[in-house]
Design a protein around this motif. Structure first.
Motif, PDB file in Angstrom:
ATOM      1  N   UNK A  34       7.275  -0.822  -4.659  1.00 37.39           N
ATOM      2  CA  UNK A  34       7.753  -0.297  -3.381  1.00 37.39           C
ATOM      3  C   UNK A  34       9.209   0.143  -3.450  1.00 37.39           C
ATOM      4  N   UNK A  35      10.069  -0.675  -4.043  1.00 38.89           N
ATOM      5  CA  UNK A  35      11.493  -0.333  -4.100  1.00 38.89           C
ATOM      6  C   UNK A  35      11.716   0.919  -4.942  1.00 38.89           C
ATOM      7  N   UNK A  44       7.591   2.937   5.547  1.00 40.75           N
ATOM      8  CA  UNK A  44       8.861   2.206   5.459  1.00 40.75           C
ATOM      9  C   UNK A  44       9.973   3.138   4.981  1.00 40.75           C
ATOM     10  N   UNK A  45       9.636   4.061   4.080  1.00 39.27           N
ATOM     11  CA  UNK A  45      10.625   5.027   3.605  1.00 39.27           C
ATOM     12  C   UNK A  45      11.168   5.858   4.767  1.00 39.27           C
ATOM     13  N   UNK A  46      10.309   6.200   5.723  1.00 38.01           N
ATOM     14  CA  UNK A  46      10.762   6.937   6.888  1.00 38.01           C
ATOM     15  C   UNK A  46      11.749   6.129   7.721  1.00 38.01           C
ATOM     16  N   UNK A 102       0.837  -1.186   0.000  1.00 36.82           N
ATOM     17  CA  UNK A 102       0.000   0.000   0.000  1.00 36.82           C
ATOM     18  C   UNK A 102       0.877   1.243   0.000  1.00 36.82           C
ATOM     19  N   UNK A 103       0.410   2.300  -0.656  1.00 37.53           N
ATOM     20  CA  UNK A 103       1.210   3.514  -0.759  1.00 37.53           C
ATOM     21  C   UNK A 103       1.559   4.083   0.614  1.00 37.53           C
ATOM     22  N   UNK A 104       0.603   4.074   1.545  1.00 37.45           N
ATOM     23  CA  UNK A 104       0.862   4.609   2.879  1.00 37.45           C
ATOM     24  C   UNK A 104       1.942   3.801   3.593  1.00 37.45           C
ATOM     25  N   UNK A 105       1.977   2.490   3.340  1.00 39.73           N
ATOM     26  CA  UNK A 105       3.008   1.643   3.939  1.00 39.73           C
ATOM     27  C   UNK A 105       4.368   1.946   3.316  1.00 39.73           C
ATOM     28  N   UNK A 116      12.699  -5.013   4.388  1.00 40.55           N
ATOM     29  CA  UNK A 116      11.243  -4.927   4.415  1.00 40.55           C
ATOM     30  C   UNK A 116      10.652  -6.112   3.663  1.00 40.55           C
ATOM     31  N   UNK A 117       9.609  -6.715   4.247  1.00 40.62           N
ATOM     32  CA  UNK A 117       8.950  -7.849   3.603  1.00 40.62           C
ATOM     33  C   UNK A 117       7.447  -7.795   3.827  1.00 40.62           C
TER      34      UNK A 117
END
Length: 251
Positions: free
Chosen positions: A67-68, A48-50, A41-44, A121-122
């Protein structure tokens, strides 16, 4: 590694919001190649980017690279690890177009090609969550992944999600050093809005005896749910611009 505990807990309980991350848009105006729940999900991605900001980062199970491609905008170095060769053409093309922001490694996890990094991240689905967590711990014990590395795992537990995910998350959640409920809203369809649980683990610091007890229970549950198909729902993405929430340690 007991001396690491205070440092690691401080590192992950003192994270604050980092603002808004804007992911690159494709020719169709969207930054995704896959739909929920194939992609994160975009919010996730934002959350994770943070956690991975200015750090070396590895995504376990990159799929088509949504995501990557997003998270690598803020990392020091990023690598996507994917075992399914069906994703290879898309993933390699996106890495080539990233101007060096991320690279791709094809292979299974855990395997000989797993890169060493700060943050992993997984979101691989409940049928593989346990294997990823135990495999990661083994890599740390063997010295192939640094002892200070953390593993971030996402769990989709809301309405419409596969029940098996909850039964795997519940016992594993007890070993997380931090847990955050990430709110998301990407559309009106099933699985397009709700809360995602994102847990941070330091597997090498986990109590192995307690973990083994939970592991045996989990393996029984996995056998019970083995025949249950994973949910697949088409999603209509909106954007990858959500504010990263500060991580919260449950009482």
């Amino acid at each position: 590694v007991s001396w690491l505990t205070p440092l690691l807990l401080l590192q992950w309980t003192d994270i604050v919001a980092h603002g808004t991350l804007h992911c690159p848009m494709t020719s169709t105006g969207m930054s995704n190649a896959s739909q929920i729940p194939v992609r994160s999900l975009f919010a996730v991605m934002e959350h994770v980017a943070g956690l991975a900001m200015e750090k070396t980062f590895v995504e376990i199970g990159s799929g088509a690279g949504d995501a990557i491609d997003c998270i690598s905008h803020v990392t020091k170095e990023a690598i996507g690890l994917e075992m399914d060769l069906g994703y290879r053409p898309t993933l390699v093309a996106r890495a080539r177009n990233s101007a060096g922001r991320f690279q791709v490694v094809h292979g299974e996890f855990p395997g000989a090609q797993v890169p060493d990094a700060d943050v992993y991240y997984a979101w691989v689905g409940w049928k593989r969550d346990l294997d990823v967590l135990l495999g990661f711990r083994n890599l740390q014990v063997q010295g192939r992944v640094r002892a200070s590395a953390c593993l971030v795992m996402a769990f989709l537990l809301g309405p419409g999600a596969d029940r098996g995910e909850y039964h795997v998350w519940k016992p594993l959640h007890r070993f997380a050093v931090n847990s955050t409920k990430v709110a998301y809203a990407e559309g009106p369809g099933t699985l397009q809005s709700g809360l995602m649980h994102v847990d941070v683990f330091h597997p090498i610091l986990m109590d192995l005896a307690k973990l083994m007890v939970k592991t045996e229970l989990l393996r029984l549950l996995l056998r019970m749910y083995r025949a249950v198909p994973q949910a697949t729902h088409a999603g209509r993405p909106l954007s990858c611009a959500h504010t990263i929430q500060p991580i919260h340690t449950p009482p």
